[in-house]
Structures are given as structure tokens and as C-alpha cells.
Design a protein around this motif. Structure first.
Motif, PDB file in Angstrom:
ATOM      1  N   PHE A 132     -11.119  -0.606  -8.269  1.00 31.59           N
ATOM      2  CA  PHE A 132     -10.901   0.778  -8.663  1.00 31.59           C
ATOM      3  C   PHE A 132     -10.899   0.843 -10.181  1.00 31.59           C
ATOM      4  N   ARG A 133     -11.456   1.882 -10.734  1.00 29.34           N
ATOM      5  CA  ARG A 133     -11.481   2.045 -12.194  1.00 29.34           C
ATOM      6  C   ARG A 133     -10.093   2.375 -12.708  1.00 29.34           C
ATOM      7  N   GLY A 134      -9.769   1.804 -13.854  1.00 31.00           N
ATOM      8  CA  GLY A 134      -8.483   2.088 -14.498  1.00 31.00           C
ATOM      9  C   GLY A 134      -7.395   1.129 -14.045  1.00 31.00           C
ATOM     10  N   SER A 135      -6.309   1.150 -14.799  1.00 29.31           N
ATOM     11  CA  SER A 135      -5.145   0.325 -14.460  1.00 29.31           C
ATOM     12  C   SER A 135      -4.233   1.122 -13.554  1.00 29.31           C
ATOM     13  N   ASN A 136      -4.238   0.767 -12.308  1.00 29.23           N
ATOM     14  CA  ASN A 136      -3.431   1.464 -11.318  1.00 29.23           C
ATOM     15  C   ASN A 136      -2.457   0.495 -10.674  1.00 29.23           C
ATOM     16  N   PHE A 137      -1.421   1.072 -10.077  1.00 28.15           N
ATOM     17  CA  PHE A 137      -0.429   0.294  -9.356  1.00 28.15           C
ATOM     18  C   PHE A 137      -0.402   0.783  -7.925  1.00 28.15           C
ATOM     19  N   LEU A 138       0.245   0.036  -7.067  1.00 25.61           N
ATOM     20  CA  LEU A 138       0.323   0.429  -5.669  1.00 25.61           C
ATOM     21  C   LEU A 138       0.987   1.797  -5.515  1.00 25.61           C
ATOM     22  N   ALA A 139       1.924   2.113  -6.387  1.00 25.81           N
ATOM     23  CA  ALA A 139       2.613   3.407  -6.329  1.00 25.81           C
ATOM     24  C   ALA A 139       1.667   4.568  -6.637  1.00 25.81           C
ATOM     25  N   ASP A 140       0.521   4.289  -7.267  1.00 26.99           N
ATOM     26  CA  ASP A 140      -0.446   5.337  -7.574  1.00 26.99           C
ATOM     27  C   ASP A 140      -1.266   5.753  -6.350  1.00 26.99           C
ATOM     28  N   TYR A 141      -1.149   5.017  -5.275  1.00 27.11           N
ATOM     29  CA  TYR A 141      -1.911   5.306  -4.060  1.00 27.11           C
ATOM     30  C   TYR A 141      -0.957   5.748  -2.959  1.00 27.11           C
ATOM     31  N   PRO A 142      -1.201   6.906  -2.373  1.00 28.31           N
ATOM     32  CA  PRO A 142      -0.308   7.383  -1.308  1.00 28.31           C
ATOM     33  C   PRO A 142      -0.296   6.418  -0.121  1.00 28.31           C
ATOM     34  N   GLN A 143       0.891   6.044   0.301  1.00 24.43           N
ATOM     35  CA  GLN A 143       1.046   5.105   1.412  1.00 24.43           C
ATOM     36  C   GLN A 143       1.068   5.854   2.732  1.00 24.43           C
ATOM     37  N   ILE A 144       0.618   5.180   3.792  1.00 26.46           N
ATOM     38  CA  ILE A 144       0.636   5.783   5.121  1.00 26.46           C
ATOM     39  C   ILE A 144       1.472   4.926   6.053  1.00 26.46           C
ATOM     40  N   ASP A 145       2.288   5.592   6.828  1.00 24.67           N
ATOM     41  CA  ASP A 145       3.052   4.940   7.885  1.00 24.67           C
ATOM     42  C   ASP A 145       2.846   5.789   9.126  1.00 24.67           C
ATOM     43  N   HIS A 146       2.122   5.240  10.097  1.00 24.76           N
ATOM     44  CA  HIS A 146       1.752   6.026  11.274  1.00 24.76           C
ATOM     45  C   HIS A 146       2.963   6.434  12.115  1.00 24.76           C
ATOM     46  N   SER A 147       4.062   5.718  11.996  1.00 25.52           N
ATOM     47  CA  SER A 147       5.253   6.101  12.748  1.00 25.52           C
ATOM     48  C   SER A 147       6.112   7.117  11.983  1.00 25.52           C
ATOM     49  N   LEU A 148       5.885   7.265  10.669  1.00 27.00           N
ATOM     50  CA  LEU A 148       6.635   8.230   9.855  1.00 27.00           C
ATOM     51  C   LEU A 148       5.671   9.058   9.003  1.00 27.00           C
ATOM     52  N   LYS A 149       4.737   9.727   9.650  1.00 32.10           N
ATOM     53  CA  LYS A 149       3.727  10.472   8.893  1.00 32.10           C
ATOM     54  C   LYS A 149       4.306  11.648   8.110  1.00 32.10           C
ATOM     55  N   GLN A 150       5.479  12.161   8.504  1.00 30.67           N
ATOM     56  CA  GLN A 150       6.097  13.246   7.750  1.00 30.67           C
ATOM     57  C   GLN A 150       6.524  12.761   6.366  1.00 30.67           C
ATOM     58  N   ILE A 151       6.935  11.505   6.276  1.00 35.32           N
ATOM     59  CA  ILE A 151       7.408  10.961   5.002  1.00 35.32           C
ATOM     60  C   ILE A 151       6.286  10.281   4.228  1.00 35.32           C
ATOM     61  N   TYR A 152       5.445   9.503   4.923  1.00 33.79           N
ATOM     62  CA  TYR A 152       4.338   8.766   4.311  1.00 33.79           C
ATOM     63  C   TYR A 152       3.014   9.166   4.948  1.00 33.79           C
ATOM     64  N   PRO A 153       2.472  10.346   4.572  1.00 34.61           N
ATOM     65  CA  PRO A 153       1.259  10.824   5.251  1.00 34.61           C
ATOM     66  C   PRO A 153      -0.011  10.083   4.831  1.00 34.61           C
ATOM     67  N   GLY A 154       0.001   9.452   3.678  1.00 39.53           N
ATOM     68  CA  GLY A 154      -1.164   8.695   3.222  1.00 39.53           C
ATOM     69  C   GLY A 154      -2.314   9.587   2.802  1.00 39.53           C
ATOM     70  N   ARG A 155      -3.473   8.944   2.521  1.00 42.09           N
ATOM     71  CA  ARG A 155      -4.660   9.663   2.101  1.00 42.09           C
ATOM     72  C   ARG A 155      -5.851   8.722   2.251  1.00 42.09           C
ATOM     73  N   ILE A 156      -6.984   9.276   2.584  1.00 41.08           N
ATOM     74  CA  ILE A 156      -8.199   8.480   2.663  1.00 41.08           C
ATOM     75  C   ILE A 156      -8.837   8.462   1.274  1.00 41.08           C
ATOM     76  N   ILE A 157      -9.116   7.253   0.779  1.00 38.08           N
ATOM     77  CA  ILE A 157      -9.692   7.099  -0.562  1.00 38.08           C
ATOM     78  C   ILE A 157     -11.125   6.612  -0.408  1.00 38.08           C
ATOM     79  N   ILE A 158     -12.046   7.393  -0.934  1.00 36.28           N
ATOM     80  CA  ILE A 158     -13.457   7.018  -0.922  1.00 36.28           C
ATOM     81  C   ILE A 158     -13.905   6.908  -2.372  1.00 36.28           C
ATOM     82  N   HIS A 159     -14.487   5.777  -2.707  1.00 36.58           N
ATOM     83  CA  HIS A 159     -14.946   5.620  -4.096  1.00 36.58           C
ATOM     84  C   HIS A 159     -16.374   5.153  -4.111  1.00 36.58           C
TER      85      HIS A 159
END
Length: 159
Positions: A132-159
Motif C-alpha cells: 500500500f502506498r504511504g506509511s500506514n498502520f493496522l489502525a488505519d484500516y477498518p477491522q472486521i469481526d463477523h461475529s461483532l459487525k456492529q462494532i467492527y464492520p470492516g471495509r473492502i479495500i481495492i487498490h
């Protein structure tokens, strides 16, 4: 002996066993050495980091060089979510087990003996999925938890 005496002796025996277990279980471990706090910052390039961790990333470092991405990981401002060596080994696999080599053998084609047997463009395409371009951290990417989607809905990243 009466049953009351037996119960009394049993209680005393359990009490002594508990005290003995408590006194012997709290010994200082001689094999433990405190290494202090780990430094989360690495002074060097992404490729230097991969090469400094040969157990986890020596195969990935070799693939980076085969794919011609070594200069990008030495000088570029990129984030590389590197797959582990075990993931690459699982991808290639063995004859008789899952993986690419098993499929190639079943199709009566040459199997992969060394990483250079695979075209460098294929390795490049495979590794670029983790760049990925740039200096990113894991916190910069939305996390997904399929059992807790209300809290961690995630996101599909296409580059």
C-alpha cells in the motif's frame, strides 16, 4: 476409629497439603530473565526489516528480490503487510498434499523446486497485493469481526 475422627483427620490433612502446596509453588524461577521493554521502532528499510527476521521472513525477502521489488522496499514510502514464510510454503505445497505442487504433479507438469522456478511477474503480482502506498498502520484500516459487525464492520479495500 469413628467417622468423626476420620473426617477431622481428613480436614487436617487437606489443610497441611494446601499449606505445603502454597509454600512450594511460589519459588523464583531461575530460567526467567527479564529482557526489558521492546523498541517498536525499526531503524532501516522495509527490506532490511525482512532480512533481520530470517525465521519469519527469509522466503519473503527472497521473493521480494526475485520480483524486483527490493528497490521499492528499500527507498519507497510503502506499507507492506508481508505474508509469512509458512503461507508461501502452504501456497507451493508438496506432492501428495495440498498446494500448487500437488496440482502441477496431477497435471503431469513440472513442480516447483526453488522459488526462481516461478516467473518473477507472478511473484510480483502476488506480493503487490500486500503493498500500500504511504506509511500506514493496522489502525488505519477498518477491522472486521463477523461475529461483532456492529462494532467492527470492516471495509473492502481495492487498490
Amino acid at each position: 476409629m469413628s467417622s468423626n475422627n476420620i473426617k477431622r483427620y481428613a480436614k487436617i490433612a487437606i489443610l497441611y497439603l494446601g499449606v505445603a502446596a502454597g509454600l512450594t509453588s511460589c519459588a523464583k524461577d531461575d530460567y526467567y530473565r527479564d529482557g526489558g521493554l521492546a523498541d517498536p521502532n525499526f531503524e532501516g528499510s522495509m527490506l532490511a526489516y525482512l532480512e533481520s527476521k530470517p525465521v519469519e521472513f527469509d522466503t519473503i525477502a527472497q521473493l521480494v528480490k526475485l520480483a524486483g521489488l527490493d528497490e521499492l522496499l528499500q527507498t519507497g514510502d510503502v506499507t507492506f503487510f508481508a505474508p509469512s514464510d509458512s503461507e508461501v510454503k502452504d501456497l507451493i505445497g508438496y506432492v501428495g498434499r495440498d498446494g500448487l505442487n500437488n496440482r502441477l504433479y496431477a497435471l503431469k507438469k513440472d513442480t516447483i523446486r526453488v522459488l526462481a522456478d516461478v516467473d518473477s511477474l507472478i511473484w510480483k503480482k502476488y506480493l503487490e497485493r500486500h503493498l500500500f502506498r504511504g506509511s500506514n498502520f493496522l489502525a488505519d484500516y477498518p477491522q472486521i469481526d463477523h461475529s461483532l459487525k456492529q462494532i467492527y464492520p470492516g471495509r473492502i479495500i481495492i487498490h
